[in-house]
Design an enzyme around this catalytic site. Sequence first.
Site, PDB file in Angstrom:
ATOM      1  N   HIS A 119      31.228  44.082  37.901  1.00  6.91           N
ATOM      2  CA  HIS A 119      30.583  43.351  38.017  1.00  6.91           C
ATOM      3  C   HIS A 119      28.787  43.924  38.099  1.00  6.91           C
ATOM      4  O   HIS A 119      28.628  42.766  37.820  1.00  6.91           O
ATOM      5  CB  HIS A 119      30.636  42.044  38.473  1.00  6.91           C
ATOM      6  CG  HIS A 119      31.779  41.161  38.360  1.00  6.91           C
ATOM      7  ND1 HIS A 119      32.424  40.196  39.391  1.00  6.91           N
ATOM      8  CD2 HIS A 119      32.882  40.457  37.511  1.00  6.91           C
ATOM      9  CE1 HIS A 119      33.460  39.750  39.065  1.00  6.91           C
ATOM     10  NE2 HIS A 119      33.864  40.047  37.476  1.00  6.91           N
ATOM     11  N   CYS A 130      16.504  47.162  25.159  1.00  7.80           N
ATOM     12  CA  CYS A 130      17.040  48.391  24.394  1.00  7.80           C
ATOM     13  C   CYS A 130      17.944  49.014  25.440  1.00  7.80           C
ATOM     14  O   CYS A 130      18.511  49.396  25.017  1.00  7.80           O
ATOM     15  CB  CYS A 130      15.780  48.779  24.020  1.00  7.80           C
ATOM     16  SG  CYS A 130      15.187  49.849  26.012  1.00  7.80           S
ATOM     17  N   GLY A 187      39.477  39.696  50.690  1.00  3.16           N
ATOM     18  CA  GLY A 187      37.720  39.363  50.366  1.00  3.16           C
ATOM     19  C   GLY A 187      37.837  38.022  49.440  1.00  3.16           C
ATOM     20  O   GLY A 187      36.591  38.446  48.969  1.00  3.16           O
TER      21      GLY A 187
HETATM   22  C1  BV8 Z   1      33.805  36.145  31.002  1.00  8.47           C
HETATM   23  C2  BV8 Z   1      28.141  38.908  39.046  1.00  8.47           C
HETATM   24  C3  BV8 Z   1      33.778  35.931  28.459  1.00  8.47           C
HETATM   25  C4  BV8 Z   1      26.793  38.212  39.844  1.00  8.47           C
HETATM   26  C5  BV8 Z   1      29.845  37.539  39.225  1.00  8.47           C
HETATM   27  C6  BV8 Z   1      37.132  28.271  33.060  1.00  8.47           C
HETATM   28  C7  BV8 Z   1      38.727  29.014  33.437  1.00  8.47           C
HETATM   29  C8  BV8 Z   1      38.540  30.243  33.765  1.00  8.47           C
HETATM   30  C9  BV8 Z   1      37.247  31.117  33.560  1.00  8.47           C
HETATM   31  C10 BV8 Z   1      36.501  30.542  32.939  1.00  8.47           C
HETATM   32  C11 BV8 Z   1      36.232  29.233  32.826  1.00  8.47           C
HETATM   33  N1  BV8 Z   1      34.831  28.853  32.502  1.00  8.47           N
HETATM   34  C12 BV8 Z   1      34.457  30.777  32.548  1.00  8.47           C
HETATM   35  C13 BV8 Z   1      34.847  30.850  32.755  1.00  8.47           C
HETATM   36  C14 BV8 Z   1      35.212  32.279  32.150  1.00  8.47           C
HETATM   37  C15 BV8 Z   1      33.652  33.146  34.094  1.00  8.47           C
HETATM   38  C16 BV8 Z   1      34.766  32.637  35.376  1.00  8.47           C
HETATM   39  O1  BV8 Z   1      35.625  32.697  35.874  1.00  8.47           O
HETATM   40  N2  BV8 Z   1      34.415  31.594  36.033  1.00  8.47           N
HETATM   41  C17 BV8 Z   1      34.706  30.630  37.139  1.00  8.47           C
HETATM   42  C18 BV8 Z   1      33.421  30.256  38.246  1.00  8.47           C
HETATM   43  C19 BV8 Z   1      36.095  29.919  36.462  1.00  8.47           C
HETATM   44  N3  BV8 Z   1      34.206  34.354  33.541  1.00  8.47           N
HETATM   45  C20 BV8 Z   1      33.104  34.699  33.273  1.00  8.47           C
HETATM   46  O2  BV8 Z   1      31.967  34.506  32.689  1.00  8.47           O
HETATM   47  C21 BV8 Z   1      33.309  36.501  33.112  1.00  8.47           C
HETATM   48  N4  BV8 Z   1      32.956  37.051  32.309  1.00  8.47           N
HETATM   49  O3  BV8 Z   1      34.775  35.801  30.859  1.00  8.47           O
HETATM   50  O4  BV8 Z   1      33.145  36.532  29.690  1.00  8.47           O
HETATM   51  C22 BV8 Z   1      33.962  36.320  27.467  1.00  8.47           C
HETATM   52  C23 BV8 Z   1      34.877  37.278  26.868  1.00  8.47           C
HETATM   53  C24 BV8 Z   1      35.073  37.916  25.580  1.00  8.47           C
HETATM   54  C25 BV8 Z   1      33.802  37.923  24.998  1.00  8.47           C
HETATM   55  C26 BV8 Z   1      32.839  37.637  25.996  1.00  8.47           C
HETATM   56  C27 BV8 Z   1      32.723  37.288  26.983  1.00  8.47           C
HETATM   57  C28 BV8 Z   1      32.209  37.164  34.324  1.00  8.47           C
HETATM   58  C29 BV8 Z   1      32.454  36.925  35.799  1.00  8.47           C
HETATM   59  C30 BV8 Z   1      32.152  38.147  36.004  1.00  8.47           C
HETATM   60  C31 BV8 Z   1      30.404  36.888  36.891  1.00  8.47           C
HETATM   61  N5  BV8 Z   1      29.538  37.848  37.308  1.00  8.47           N
HETATM   62  N6  BV8 Z   1      29.050  38.403  39.513  1.00  8.47           N
HETATM   63  C32 BV8 Z   1      26.813  37.821  40.347  1.00  8.47           C
HETATM   64  O5  BV8 Z   1      26.964  38.446  41.240  1.00  8.47           O
HETATM   65  O6  BV8 Z   1      25.108  38.299  40.654  1.00  8.47           O
HETATM   66  S1  BV8 Z   1      30.995  36.875  40.010  1.00  8.47           S
HETATM   67  C33 BV8 Z   1      30.466  36.510  41.367  1.00  8.47           C
HETATM   68  O7  BV8 Z   1      32.184  36.168  42.095  1.00  8.47           O
HETATM   69  C34 BV8 Z   1      30.138  37.883  42.487  1.00  8.47           C
HETATM   70  O8  BV8 Z   1      31.312  38.819  41.702  1.00  8.47           O
HETATM   71  C35 BV8 Z   1      31.677  37.650  42.951  1.00  8.47           C
HETATM   72  O9  BV8 Z   1      32.583  38.403  44.157  1.00  8.47           O
HETATM   73  C36 BV8 Z   1      33.191  36.961  42.027  1.00  8.47           C
HETATM   74  C37 BV8 Z   1      33.981  36.249  42.501  1.00  8.47           C
HETATM   75  O10 BV8 Z   1      33.456  35.882  44.461  1.00  8.47           O
HETATM   76  P1  BV8 Z   1      34.376  36.154  45.056  1.00  8.47           P
HETATM   77  O11 BV8 Z   1      34.332  37.736  45.315  1.00  8.47           O
HETATM   78  O12 BV8 Z   1      35.971  36.188  45.339  1.00  8.47           O
HETATM   79  O13 BV8 Z   1      33.475  35.884  46.488  1.00  8.47           O
HETATM   80  P2  BV8 Z   1      33.695  34.436  47.175  1.00  8.47           P
HETATM   81  O14 BV8 Z   1      32.556  33.472  47.539  1.00  8.47           O
HETATM   82  O15 BV8 Z   1      34.392  33.135  45.623  1.00  8.47           O
HETATM   83  O16 BV8 Z   1      34.774  34.226  47.667  1.00  8.47           O
HETATM   84  C38 BV8 Z   1      35.026  34.854  49.465  1.00  8.47           C
HETATM   85  C39 BV8 Z   1      35.858  34.937  49.511  1.00  8.47           C
HETATM   86  O17 BV8 Z   1      36.351  36.191  51.302  1.00  8.47           O
HETATM   87  C40 BV8 Z   1      37.113  33.239  50.074  1.00  8.47           C
HETATM   88  O18 BV8 Z   1      37.753  32.861  49.794  1.00  8.47           O
HETATM   89  C41 BV8 Z   1      36.442  33.759  51.628  1.00  8.47           C
HETATM   90  O19 BV8 Z   1      37.755  32.939  52.296  1.00  8.47           O
HETATM   91  C42 BV8 Z   1      36.727  35.163  52.108  1.00  8.47           C
HETATM   92  N7  BV8 Z   1      36.008  35.702  53.220  1.00  8.47           N
HETATM   93  C43 BV8 Z   1      35.167  35.398  53.785  1.00  8.47           C
HETATM   94  N8  BV8 Z   1      34.699  35.892  54.607  1.00  8.47           N
HETATM   95  C44 BV8 Z   1      35.639  36.948  54.270  1.00  8.47           C
HETATM   96  C45 BV8 Z   1      37.094  36.376  54.502  1.00  8.47           C
HETATM   97  N9  BV8 Z   1      37.814  36.977  53.818  1.00  8.47           N
HETATM   98  C46 BV8 Z   1      38.245  38.035  54.427  1.00  8.47           C
HETATM   99  N10 BV8 Z   1      37.688  38.667  55.999  1.00  8.47           N
HETATM  100  C47 BV8 Z   1      35.842  37.599  55.530  1.00  8.47           C
HETATM  101  N11 BV8 Z   1      35.554  38.344  57.085  1.00  8.47           N
HETATM  102 ZN    ZN Z   2      13.646  48.044  26.077  1.00  8.46          ZN
END
Ligand code: BV8
Ligand code: ZN
Length: 245
Positions: A119, A130, A187
């Site tokens: 990501h 650009c 995580g």
């Molecule tokens: C794409 C960068 C299309 C930005 C991020 C419907 C169904 C399926 C998919 C989709 C849908 N609608 C839309 C989509 C696609 C969408 C998507 O997946 N949406 C989700 C919300 C359903 N995906 C996209 O848009 C991707 N692109 O599909 O493009 C396409 C195709 C062809 C051509 C053109 C386009 C792009 C996805 C990337 C988005 N960017 N990050 C930023 O960070 O600002 S994602 C963002 O969420 C972060 O990177 C983060 O890492 C990521 C995932 O979250 P997690 O890392 O899992 O974090 P979270 O808080 O959720 O969970 C943490 C876990 O840790 C928890 O379970 C917790 O219990 C646990 N935890 C906490 N503390 C601890 C721990 N575990 C262990 N130890 C601890 N101490």
């Molecule tokens: Zn530029």
Amino acid sequence: MNFPIELINKLKSSSRVAVLTGAGISQESGLKTFRDAQDGLWAKYNPTDLASPEAFARDPKLVWDWYAWRREAVKGVRPNQGHYALVEMENKFLTFTLITQNIDGLHRFAGSKNVLELHGNINLVRCSECGTYADEWDEESETVPQCKKCNGLLRPDVVWFGESLPRAELEAAVNASRACEVFFSIGTSGVVQPAASLAHAVRDNGAVVVEINAEETPLTPKANYFFQGKSGEILPELVKLITEF
Ligand code: BV8
Ligand code: ZN
């Protein structure tokens, strides 16, 4: 934590390991996870609304400021024992691929070498027009800083929702997941695609799937092993057992 002996033996006899990490591995460094309520100023915004091209087009300054605030937060934290345990693991296996959804750069900061940032990286800034990377910009600027080459608005070098992932990194991540003997999911809530589907692809190749997470996720029922708890505590314990001869 009680680790089944067959998992320890499997790890000791494996040479190809792949790991997927999410925001949870950086939580013990003091970084909020993606779905934690955002602090103060940002409490009223949902991260998935701000991390998108539409949000940037609608209000570039708000999105720029959100990332500037997060860059500051990342500057103030250090890797934790979970990151360092993965550095040790990398030296233990012939082929070790660390696939991360995190944009905080903490895996490389801890010393991991073969890291695939699916990501992007919040510390990198590029032109939204650009694509030229900016090596410096005025963090105090009242308006969104502009590209020196074409005056386009600068943006963080991260993948927003609706944007496709970097092809080379995604391809390498899929190949590593297909080739590995053991796959760790650490995580991550396992909801963001396409990263979340890597673990499911692994199951099809007969590899062992190990999940380490603070709570159950959609992957848990399909994992061979699920260790509930903090990655900063569980990983060092596991690495100690597999590096002992
Ligand atoms: C794409 C960068 C299309 C930005 C991020 C419907 C169904 C399926 C998919 C989709 C849908 N609608 C839309 C989509 C696609 C969408 C998507 O997946 N949406 C989700 C919300 C359903 N995906 C996209 O848009 C991707 N692109 O599909 O493009 C396409 C195709 C062809 C051509 C053109 C386009 C792009 C996805 C990337 C988005 N960017 N990050 C930023 O960070 O600002 S994602 C963002 O969420 C972060 O990177 C983060 O890492 C990521 C995932 O979250 P997690 O890392 O899992 O974090 P979270 O808080 O959720 O969970 C943490 C876990 O840790 C928890 O379970 C917790 O219990 C646990 N935890 C906490 N503390 C601890 C721990 N575990 C262990 N130890 C601890 N101490
Ligand atoms: Zn530029």
